[in-house]
Design a protein around this motif. Sequence first.
Motif, PDB file in Angstrom:
ATOM      1  N   ALA A   1       1.061  47.158 -81.611  1.00 19.70           N
ATOM      2  CA  ALA A   1       0.733  45.368 -81.323  1.00 19.70           C
ATOM      3  C   ALA A   1       0.424  45.328 -80.038  1.00 19.70           C
ATOM      4  O   ALA A   1      -0.523  44.104 -79.175  1.00 19.70           O
ATOM      5  CB  ALA A   1       2.289  44.817 -81.635  1.00 19.70           C
ATOM      6  N   ASP A   2       0.470  46.696 -79.002  1.00 24.08           N
ATOM      7  CA  ASP A   2      -0.311  46.608 -77.930  1.00 24.08           C
ATOM      8  C   ASP A   2      -1.604  46.427 -77.730  1.00 24.08           C
ATOM      9  O   ASP A   2      -2.174  46.996 -76.289  1.00 24.08           O
ATOM     10  CB  ASP A   2       0.572  46.417 -76.943  1.00 24.08           C
ATOM     11  CG  ASP A   2       1.552  48.162 -77.108  1.00 24.08           C
ATOM     12  OD1 ASP A   2       0.619  48.731 -78.227  1.00 24.08           O
ATOM     13  OD2 ASP A   2       2.541  48.457 -76.287  1.00 24.08           O
ATOM     14  N   THR A   3      -2.101  47.237 -78.261  1.00 25.16           N
ATOM     15  CA  THR A   3      -3.574  48.111 -77.866  1.00 25.16           C
ATOM     16  C   THR A   3      -4.341  46.878 -77.860  1.00 25.16           C
ATOM     17  O   THR A   3      -4.258  45.113 -78.784  1.00 25.16           O
ATOM     18  CB  THR A   3      -4.487  48.782 -79.633  1.00 25.16           C
ATOM     19  OG1 THR A   3      -2.700  49.528 -80.249  1.00 25.16           O
ATOM     20  CG2 THR A   3      -5.363  49.463 -79.199  1.00 25.16           C
ATOM     21  N   ASP A   4      -5.391  47.320 -77.122  1.00 26.17           N
ATOM     22  CA  ASP A   4      -6.690  45.908 -76.697  1.00 26.17           C
ATOM     23  C   ASP A   4      -7.249  46.125 -78.387  1.00 26.17           C
ATOM     24  O   ASP A   4      -8.263  47.497 -78.303  1.00 26.17           O
ATOM     25  CB  ASP A   4      -6.793  45.691 -75.600  1.00 26.17           C
ATOM     26  CG  ASP A   4      -8.485  44.604 -75.217  1.00 26.17           C
ATOM     27  OD1 ASP A   4      -8.142  44.168 -76.081  1.00 26.17           O
ATOM     28  OD2 ASP A   4      -9.203  45.243 -75.183  1.00 26.17           O
ATOM     29  N   LEU A   5      -7.648  44.979 -79.204  1.00 24.68           N
ATOM     30  CA  LEU A   5      -8.305  45.508 -79.577  1.00 24.68           C
ATOM     31  C   LEU A   5      -9.991  45.881 -80.376  1.00 24.68           C
ATOM     32  O   LEU A   5     -10.734  46.551 -79.938  1.00 24.68           O
ATOM     33  CB  LEU A   5      -8.201  45.019 -81.693  1.00 24.68           C
ATOM     34  CG  LEU A   5      -6.511  44.687 -82.498  1.00 24.68           C
ATOM     35  CD1 LEU A   5      -7.112  43.788 -83.047  1.00 24.68           C
ATOM     36  CD2 LEU A   5      -6.459  45.696 -82.491  1.00 24.68           C
ATOM     37  N   ALA A   6     -10.916  44.816 -78.884  1.00 24.20           N
ATOM     38  CA  ALA A   6     -11.721  45.038 -78.381  1.00 24.20           C
ATOM     39  C   ALA A   6     -12.445  46.078 -77.827  1.00 24.20           C
ATOM     40  O   ALA A   6     -13.251  46.314 -78.550  1.00 24.20           O
ATOM     41  CB  ALA A   6     -12.052  43.596 -77.146  1.00 24.20           C
ATOM     42  N   THR A   7     -11.363  46.378 -77.123  1.00 20.58           N
ATOM     43  CA  THR A   7     -11.583  48.075 -76.579  1.00 20.58           C
ATOM     44  C   THR A   7     -11.236  48.964 -78.083  1.00 20.58           C
ATOM     45  O   THR A   7     -12.270  50.235 -77.626  1.00 20.58           O
ATOM     46  CB  THR A   7     -10.211  48.096 -75.534  1.00 20.58           C
ATOM     47  OG1 THR A   7      -9.912  46.937 -74.297  1.00 20.58           O
ATOM     48  CG2 THR A   7     -10.412  49.318 -74.671  1.00 20.58           C
ATOM     49  N   ALA A   8     -10.343  49.180 -78.484  1.00 19.88           N
ATOM     50  CA  ALA A   8     -10.543  49.603 -79.503  1.00 19.88           C
ATOM     51  C   ALA A   8     -11.855  49.996 -80.196  1.00 19.88           C
ATOM     52  O   ALA A   8     -12.419  51.285 -80.810  1.00 19.88           O
ATOM     53  CB  ALA A   8      -8.946  50.076 -80.415  1.00 19.88           C
TER      54      ALA A   8
ATOM     55  N   LEU B   1     -16.152  43.751 -85.061  1.00 16.92           N
ATOM     56  CA  LEU B   1     -14.231  43.300 -84.506  1.00 16.92           C
ATOM     57  C   LEU B   1     -13.815  42.273 -84.952  1.00 16.92           C
ATOM     58  O   LEU B   1     -12.154  41.797 -85.591  1.00 16.92           O
ATOM     59  CB  LEU B   1     -14.405  43.124 -83.236  1.00 16.92           C
ATOM     60  CG  LEU B   1     -13.255  42.281 -81.681  1.00 16.92           C
ATOM     61  CD1 LEU B   1     -12.752  43.088 -82.042  1.00 16.92           C
ATOM     62  CD2 LEU B   1     -13.843  41.760 -80.521  1.00 16.92           C
ATOM     63  N   ALA B   2     -14.128  41.047 -85.121  1.00 18.24           N
ATOM     64  CA  ALA B   2     -13.612  39.967 -86.151  1.00 18.24           C
ATOM     65  C   ALA B   2     -13.339  40.220 -87.279  1.00 18.24           C
ATOM     66  O   ALA B   2     -11.882  40.171 -87.329  1.00 18.24           O
ATOM     67  CB  ALA B   2     -15.197  39.012 -87.071  1.00 18.24           C
ATOM     68  N   GLU B   3     -13.654  41.411 -88.728  1.00 13.54           N
ATOM     69  CA  GLU B   3     -13.269  42.011 -89.498  1.00 13.54           C
ATOM     70  C   GLU B   3     -12.119  42.930 -89.498  1.00 13.54           C
ATOM     71  O   GLU B   3     -11.694  43.370 -90.035  1.00 13.54           O
ATOM     72  CB  GLU B   3     -14.308  42.431 -90.122  1.00 13.54           C
ATOM     73  CG  GLU B   3     -15.408  41.721 -91.257  1.00 13.54           C
ATOM     74  CD  GLU B   3     -16.365  42.676 -91.929  1.00 13.54           C
ATOM     75  OE1 GLU B   3     -17.449  41.837 -92.309  1.00 13.54           O
ATOM     76  OE2 GLU B   3     -16.588  43.872 -92.154  1.00 13.54           O
TER      77      GLU B   3
END
Length: 382
Positions: free
Chosen positions: A165-172, A132-134
């Motif tokens: 921009a509005d996507t939750d990256l952790a979920t994705a 996720l960090a990467e």
Amino acid sequence: MPPPPFLPPATIGILGGGQLGRMLALEARRAGYRVAIFTDESPGCPAGQFADLEINARYDDQAALARFLSAVDVVTAEFENIPDVCLQAVEGLKPLRPSRKAIHTTQHREREKLFLRDQGIACAAFRIVENLAELQQAILELGFPCVIKTAAFGYDGKGQCKVNADTDLATAWQSFEGHHAVVEQWVPFVCEISVVGARSVDGRMAVHGVVENQHAHHILDLTIAPARITPAIADQALELWEAVAVGLDYVGTMAVELFVTADDQVLVNEIAPRPHNSGHYSIDACRFNQFQQQLRAICGLTLGDPSQHSAAVMINLLGDVWPGATVHPDWSPVLNHPRAKLHLYGKAEARAKRKMGHITVLGDTLSEALESAAEIKRAIFA
Ligand code: AMP
């Protein structure tokens, strides 16, 4: 000295049992070759229906592979997701065309992208990420929107996720956890095109030209041949195909899918180390089709004339059009049309999104082919 060519009745070995293997088997048998299929599908698969020998086993079954290899003279693959142990076993014993290296590079998005970058071949900006960090860092550098794609075993938009921009990256990221992924800048393309061609053992190349592809739900829906693009864009696309073919030291039929941007840039999206859905029109509209060229290339022969003799539109037929798993649509609007040809792949059951066949519609002009295709689509898809 090039190795001697394989002539009929040599046996062509095909890894994979799907429609691409079937259409190659048809061409091979027409020319008097024998065909052996190695597949993990059940007996009677689309390619097996036209084979002299069909072996149904896992791709890592060494005993079954040895039986297959003792029966064949040359081997090719009809899909790229073949485990490397299988490719290694084949390569050690029989000519494998395209090579293990070419298949290995293009079966995995990360390796494919790194190959494109190494060769200086234009493609969308990308980063390889493992966590996720990467992913967050990659998106900071690339900007929104982006698309995350699994590195391994992805095709037809499978294993992909667009992020805004509005996507939750952790979920994705959840569905990619534990895997390598490629994060790619979103390309605001004006059209998608592809080039299908072949390269021979002695490095000569013959391409069918540039075609235009329309997708529905990430799967090819329509191919328009030739593409409605400027000669300058066509030249860029052909140059990119050649750069990929030479870079991979490719032997066989290969497709490159490309994006065209609003400022007339052409970028490589994907490489397919085999004939391609967008090249099916060549069966009815070119002097030599993509399967005949594949056969000639892998047999070490001189390539045929790939040029197109009729304008064509190819309509893909997915299982969604079937009224029931084993109930066919009424094909009479195609079969009664003077310029439409029906190709079915012999799959026992229709399923949603499954590629079941295609229709090629020919015309003296592209607008005539497009009009006839629209008419047929209305009748079949009604
Ligand atoms: P692929 O499986 O990578 O060929 O992707 C399937 C489809 O998704 C492509 O044919 C495009 O329509 C779309 N797509 C994939 N990558 C991108 C991108 N970077 N920018 C815009 N569209 C894309």
